[in-house]
Design an enzyme around this catalytic site. Structure first.
Site, PDB file in Angstrom:
ATOM      1  N   ARG A   1      10.399   7.112  34.421  1.00 40.45           N
ATOM      2  CA  ARG A   1      10.188   7.758  35.705  1.00 40.45           C
ATOM      3  C   ARG A   1      10.279   6.644  36.736  1.00 40.45           C
ATOM      4  O   ARG A   1      11.313   6.453  37.339  1.00 40.45           O
ATOM      5  CB  ARG A   1       8.824   8.468  35.691  1.00 40.45           C
ATOM      6  CG  ARG A   1       8.793   9.755  36.447  1.00 40.45           C
ATOM      7  CD  ARG A   1       7.512  10.517  36.240  1.00 40.45           C
ATOM      8  NE  ARG A   1       6.296   9.758  36.431  1.00 40.45           N
ATOM      9  CZ  ARG A   1       5.090  10.280  36.592  1.00 40.45           C
ATOM     10  NH1 ARG A   1       4.952  11.600  36.580  1.00 40.45           N
ATOM     11  NH2 ARG A   1       4.031   9.534  36.753  1.00 40.45           N
TER      12      ARG A   1
ATOM     13  N   TYR B   1       0.333  46.040  42.591  1.00 41.75           N
ATOM     14  CA  TYR B   1       1.771  46.019  42.910  1.00 41.75           C
ATOM     15  C   TYR B   1       2.624  46.167  41.664  1.00 41.75           C
ATOM     16  O   TYR B   1       2.332  45.584  40.617  1.00 41.75           O
ATOM     17  CB  TYR B   1       2.149  44.687  43.564  1.00 41.75           C
ATOM     18  CG  TYR B   1       1.823  44.581  45.030  1.00 41.75           C
ATOM     19  CD1 TYR B   1       2.362  45.467  45.965  1.00 41.75           C
ATOM     20  CD2 TYR B   1       0.988  43.567  45.485  1.00 41.75           C
ATOM     21  CE1 TYR B   1       2.068  45.342  47.313  1.00 41.75           C
ATOM     22  CE2 TYR B   1       0.692  43.432  46.833  1.00 41.75           C
ATOM     23  CZ  TYR B   1       1.245  44.321  47.744  1.00 41.75           C
ATOM     24  OH  TYR B   1       0.957  44.202  49.067  1.00 41.75           O
TER      25      TYR B   1
ATOM     26  N   LYS C   1      -4.870  10.890  44.609  1.00 38.76           N
ATOM     27  CA  LYS C   1      -3.660  11.445  45.226  1.00 38.76           C
ATOM     28  C   LYS C   1      -3.821  12.953  45.419  1.00 38.76           C
ATOM     29  O   LYS C   1      -4.724  13.566  44.837  1.00 38.76           O
ATOM     30  CB  LYS C   1      -2.443  11.129  44.358  1.00 38.76           C
ATOM     31  CG  LYS C   1      -2.499  11.718  42.951  1.00 38.76           C
ATOM     32  CD  LYS C   1      -1.460  11.094  42.028  1.00 38.76           C
ATOM     33  CE  LYS C   1      -1.527  11.697  40.625  1.00 38.76           C
ATOM     34  NZ  LYS C   1      -0.689  10.945  39.671  1.00 38.76           N
TER      35      LYS C   1
ATOM     36  N   MET D   1      -1.650  38.639  47.246  1.00 38.39           N
ATOM     37  CA  MET D   1      -1.926  37.526  48.161  1.00 38.39           C
ATOM     38  C   MET D   1      -3.417  37.333  48.391  1.00 38.39           C
ATOM     39  O   MET D   1      -3.926  36.213  48.393  1.00 38.39           O
ATOM     40  CB  MET D   1      -1.223  37.755  49.501  1.00 38.39           C
ATOM     41  CG  MET D   1      -1.364  36.568  50.447  1.00 38.39           C
ATOM     42  SD  MET D   1      -0.628  36.823  52.056  1.00 38.39           S
ATOM     43  CE  MET D   1       1.107  36.769  51.669  1.00 38.39           C
TER      44      MET D   1
HETATM   45  C1  LIG Z   1      -1.467  10.692  38.520  1.00 37.74           C
HETATM   46  C2  LIG Z   1      -1.478   9.379  37.811  1.00 37.74           C
HETATM   47  C3  LIG Z   1      -2.617   8.955  37.094  1.00 37.74           C
HETATM   48  C4  LIG Z   1      -3.798   9.855  36.830  1.00 37.74           C
HETATM   49  O1  LIG Z   1      -3.451  10.742  35.785  1.00 37.74           O
HETATM   50  P1  LIG Z   1      -4.521  11.763  35.143  1.00 37.74           P
HETATM   51  O2  LIG Z   1      -3.766  12.365  34.023  1.00 37.74           O
HETATM   52  O3  LIG Z   1      -4.856  12.740  36.212  1.00 37.74           O
HETATM   53  O4  LIG Z   1      -5.692  10.977  34.723  1.00 37.74           O
HETATM   54  C5  LIG Z   1      -2.626   7.660  36.593  1.00 37.74           C
HETATM   55  N1  LIG Z   1      -1.548   6.844  36.750  1.00 37.74           N
HETATM   56  C6  LIG Z   1      -0.425   7.246  37.394  1.00 37.74           C
HETATM   57  C7  LIG Z   1       0.718   6.308  37.519  1.00 37.74           C
HETATM   58  C8  LIG Z   1      -0.348   8.519  37.932  1.00 37.74           C
HETATM   59  O5  LIG Z   1       0.770   8.921  38.545  1.00 37.74           O
END
Ligand SMILES: *Cc1c(COP(=O)(O)O)cnc(C)c1O
Length: 351
Positions: free
Chosen positions: A130, A247, A34, A295
């Protein structure tokens, strides 16, 4: 003068994949790609891991799944979409042969009606609150004759091995998977893999540790460095006691300093939260960030170091472990990776 650049070592990625596979016993390793492969390029990452034997991949969004399907072309692969089957997206899921992770009774019902018997995964909540069905909802779904390829849940505290939440979630997940006798199960993210074989089931879903991030927010010697962010020194200047840098004039030199000005900033993804706290590495030595990250530029203290214009400093990499740089910027390796900006030059080793 080189541009600031990101180097992605796909051989190290493959090595981490092998390490995780070894730790997961017989379980399959399904890379989580992802957020564009945690900022490192989902297409390149997934193609290399496919060559290493990976056949199941996870993305968060349908659009990420569509892009990954295109990138993998005719290579056989199951692509799971964590967002699941949302009302107006069923046609898109089917068109790209994506497998939704069903997260609620509504998604289960939608897929039952519109999914045409296509495979899906079921997400059961075991305490994170979640996404996912409760155990009771999962029981109802189990009676409905849904074709599932996976049942899964997600750990909230796997990065804290001593946290009793892990065992609680494991217990709840065992109950959930017992509802789906012939369906393979998946619980562990990266940190979950490191909790041991009890957590592996038939498939693990690592993200960050494939990309070199330690399972507990610290560097882990079992993992190789995949991502290296380097920035050249544009200028080296002398700063006298009482003078300020950057800055807001937030940093005042207490003694004579040599200051290296690096060609990187928050427009490249170096977090401003690292102002006067983080560090870069030069020739293996640590150069503290002084003053605000701006930046395009960062000032680092190179007093007593061999530092010249054109030399490359590591913002993270072998000499500046990403977990330590993240901690010094009040965040996680995850965020450093996904904030890497389009402006950076990218090059792949081992493509
Ligand atoms: C992002 C995610 C993972 C991977 O998690 P890591 O901590 O990066 O290994 C696995 N399962 C779900 C449901 C996730 O959202």
């Amino acid at each position: 003068m080189p541009d600031s650049r990101l180097t992605i070592d796909l051989n190290a990625l493959a090595a981490n994949h092998a390490t995780l596979r070894g730790m997961a016993g017989g379980a399959a390793v399904a890379p989580v790609v992802k957020a564009d492969g945690y900022g490192l390029g989902a297409a390149a990452v997934a193609r290399r891991l496919h060559a290493e034997g990976a056949r199941t991949f996870y993305v968060a969004r349908i659009s990420e799944g569509e892009a990954l399907r295109t990138a993998l072309g005719k290579l056989p692969a199951e692509i799971l979409v964590l967002d699941g089957a949302v009302a107006d997206a069923v046609a898109r899921l089917k068109a790209a042969a994506l497998t939704p992770v069903l997260n609620s009774p509504e998604q289960v019902e939608l897929w039952r009606v519109q999914g045409e018997g296509g495979a899906a995964a079921l997400h059961v909540d075991t305490g994170m609150n979640r996404l996912g069905l409760t155990l009771e909802q999962a029981e109802l779904a189990a009676r409905g004759g849904l074709r599932l390829s996976w049942v899964m849940s997600h750990l909230a505290c796997a990065d804290e091995p001593a946290n009793p939440m892990n065992a609680r979630q494991l217990g709840a997940f065992r109950q959930a998977r017992a509802l789906f006798r012939d369906v393979r199960a998946s619980l562990a993210n990266s940190a979950g893999v490191f909790l041991g074989p009890d957590y592996a089931f038939e498939m693990v879903r690592p993200g960050i540790s494939l990309y070199g991030g330690g399972p507990q927010g610290r560097p882990d010697p079992r993992l190789q460095v995949v991502a290296t962010l380097e920035a050249p020194i544009l200028q080296v200047r002398d700063v006298s006691p009482g003078e300020t840098v950057g800055y807001g004039a937030t940093f005042t030199a207490a003694e004579p300093l040599r200051v290296g000005i690096l060609s990187a900033g928050y427009a490249d993804g170096v977090l401003r939260a690292g102002s006067s706290r983080s560090f870069a590495a030069l020739g293996g030595r640590r150069a503290p960030v002084i003053g605000r990250v701006s930046m395009d530029l960062i000032a680092v203290d190179v007093t007593g170091m061999d530092a010249r214009p054109g030399d490359l400093a590591q913002m993270f990499g072998p000499d500046a472990p990403i977990d330590e740089v993240a901690a010094a910027s009040d965040t996680l390796a995850y965020e450093l990776l996904v904030r890497l900006a389009p402006r950076l030059q990218r090059r792949y080793i081992g493509a």
